[in-house]
Design a protein around this motif. Sequence first.
Motif, mmCIF file in Angstrom:
data_model
loop_
_atom_site.group_PDB
_atom_site.id
_atom_site.type_symbol
_atom_site.label_atom_id
_atom_site.label_comp_id
_atom_site.label_asym_id
_atom_site.label_seq_id
_atom_site.Cartn_x
_atom_site.Cartn_y
_atom_site.Cartn_z
ATOM 1 N N ILE A 54 0.855 -1.187 0.000
ATOM 2 C CA ILE A 54 0.000 0.000 0.000
ATOM 3 C C ILE A 54 0.889 1.235 0.000
ATOM 4 C CG2 ILE A 54 -1.749 1.303 1.254
ATOM 5 C CD1 ILE A 54 -2.761 -1.391 2.369
ATOM 6 N N ASP A 55 0.761 2.021 -1.061
ATOM 7 C CA ASP A 55 1.480 3.293 -1.194
ATOM 8 C C ASP A 55 0.550 4.382 -0.666
ATOM 9 O OD1 ASP A 55 2.974 5.499 -1.912
ATOM 10 O OD2 ASP A 55 2.659 5.245 -4.072
ATOM 11 N N TRP A 56 0.761 4.787 0.565
ATOM 12 C CA TRP A 56 -0.111 5.745 1.234
ATOM 13 C C TRP A 56 0.242 7.153 0.782
ATOM 14 C CZ3 TRP A 56 -4.493 5.192 3.645
ATOM 15 C CH2 TRP A 56 -4.984 6.218 4.456
ATOM 16 N N ARG A 57 -0.764 7.904 0.320
ATOM 17 C CA ARG A 57 -0.571 9.265 -0.167
ATOM 18 C C ARG A 57 -1.254 10.252 0.779
ATOM 19 N NH1 ARG A 57 1.427 9.523 -5.534
ATOM 20 N NH2 ARG A 57 2.448 7.529 -5.817
ATOM 21 N N PRO A 58 -0.510 11.225 1.296
ATOM 22 C CA PRO A 58 -1.099 12.198 2.221
ATOM 23 C C PRO A 58 -1.982 13.218 1.490
ATOM 24 C CG PRO A 58 1.158 12.796 1.751
ATOM 25 C CD PRO A 58 0.910 11.471 1.065
ATOM 26 N N HIS A 59 -2.807 13.892 2.256
ATOM 27 C CA HIS A 59 -3.633 14.998 1.755
ATOM 28 C C HIS A 59 -2.691 16.172 1.505
ATOM 29 C CE1 HIS A 59 -6.985 18.104 2.904
ATOM 30 N NE2 HIS A 59 -6.629 18.207 1.649
ATOM 31 N N THR A 60 -2.668 16.663 0.274
ATOM 32 C CA THR A 60 -1.776 17.771 -0.073
ATOM 33 C C THR A 60 -2.533 18.902 -0.765
ATOM 34 O OG1 THR A 60 -1.175 16.721 -2.180
ATOM 35 C CG2 THR A 60 0.293 16.318 -0.296
ATOM 36 N N HIS A 61 -1.968 20.095 -0.628
ATOM 37 C CA HIS A 61 -2.471 21.288 -1.312
ATOM 38 C C HIS A 61 -1.295 21.971 -2.015
ATOM 39 C CE1 HIS A 61 -6.693 22.605 -0.028
ATOM 40 N NE2 HIS A 61 -6.603 21.312 0.205
ATOM 41 N N ARG A 62 -1.617 22.789 -3.007
ATOM 42 C CA ARG A 62 -0.617 23.582 -3.732
ATOM 43 C C ARG A 62 -0.940 25.053 -3.507
ATOM 44 N NH1 ARG A 62 2.603 22.444 -7.886
ATOM 45 N NH2 ARG A 62 1.443 20.556 -8.391
ATOM 46 N N CYS A 63 0.088 25.800 -3.124
ATOM 47 C CA CYS A 63 -0.055 27.228 -2.918
ATOM 48 C C CYS A 63 -0.119 27.920 -4.279
ATOM 49 C CB CYS A 63 1.117 27.767 -2.102
ATOM 50 S SG CYS A 63 1.038 29.558 -1.843
ATOM 51 N N GLN A 64 -1.106 28.760 -4.467
ATOM 52 C CA GLN A 64 -1.257 29.476 -5.734
ATOM 53 C C GLN A 64 -0.235 30.600 -5.878
ATOM 54 O OE1 GLN A 64 -3.039 26.946 -6.913
ATOM 55 N NE2 GLN A 64 -4.153 28.395 -8.115
ATOM 56 N N SER A 65 0.328 31.061 -4.773
ATOM 57 C CA SER A 65 1.309 32.148 -4.811
ATOM 58 C C SER A 65 2.714 31.665 -5.127
ATOM 59 C CB SER A 65 1.333 32.897 -3.474
ATOM 60 O OG SER A 65 0.079 33.453 -3.207
ATOM 61 N N CYS A 66 3.181 30.660 -4.382
ATOM 62 C CA CYS A 66 4.580 30.221 -4.540
ATOM 63 C C CYS A 66 4.721 28.842 -5.169
ATOM 64 C CB CYS A 66 5.308 30.273 -3.204
ATOM 65 S SG CYS A 66 4.802 29.002 -2.025
ATOM 66 N N GLU A 67 3.582 28.175 -5.470
ATOM 67 C CA GLU A 67 3.563 26.856 -6.117
ATOM 68 C C GLU A 67 4.074 25.708 -5.236
ATOM 69 O OE1 GLU A 67 2.144 26.123 -9.161
ATOM 70 O OE2 GLU A 67 1.472 28.201 -9.037
ATOM 71 N N THR A 68 4.284 25.969 -3.955
ATOM 72 C CA THR A 68 4.721 24.916 -3.042
ATOM 73 C C THR A 68 3.600 23.901 -2.840
ATOM 74 O OG1 THR A 68 6.220 26.395 -1.861
ATOM 75 C CG2 THR A 68 5.484 24.436 -0.666
ATOM 76 N N VAL A 69 3.938 22.626 -2.937
ATOM 77 C CA VAL A 69 2.996 21.562 -2.606
ATOM 78 C C VAL A 69 3.329 21.116 -1.192
ATOM 79 C CG1 VAL A 69 2.180 19.243 -3.163
ATOM 80 C CG2 VAL A 69 2.760 20.837 -5.006
ATOM 81 N N PHE A 70 2.324 21.110 -0.336
ATOM 82 C CA PHE A 70 2.569 20.777 1.071
ATOM 83 C C PHE A 70 1.508 19.830 1.599
ATOM 84 C CE2 PHE A 70 -0.085 24.516 0.918
ATOM 85 C CZ PHE A 70 -1.019 24.342 1.923
#
Length: 115
Positions: free
Chosen positions: A64-80
């Motif tokens: 099982i490849d567990w994938r966390p809940h992530t968002h992308r910042c529209q300002s700096c493009e950081t995925v966190f």
Amino acid sequence: MHELGLATNILETVRLELARRNGARAVKVELRVGELSAVDRDSLQFCFESLVKDTDLETLELAIDWRPHTHRCQSCETVFEVVNYNLVCPHCAGTDTRFAGGDELEIAYLEIEEP
């Protein structure tokens, strides 16, 4: 417990692929599962192991490849990774973020040994 239905569907998919590959043996199936998919990893593993026990697929490994809940910042493009529902970008403190991942539920790959 929808994990039982999910495990059953995975095994049906494996069996269909094996039927197409006369005499092949399934070694490992990897499932990509997102944090938001409402799947309990331990329950899925238990159901899978229960279904393959004493069958021709008993040696089939479930990864099982567990994938966390992530968002992308529209300002700096950081995925966190979203932790405790905090949607603020940890890099620039931006609040304009968009969903980027964490709802996956798919077979990533099936490892097969050909005869």
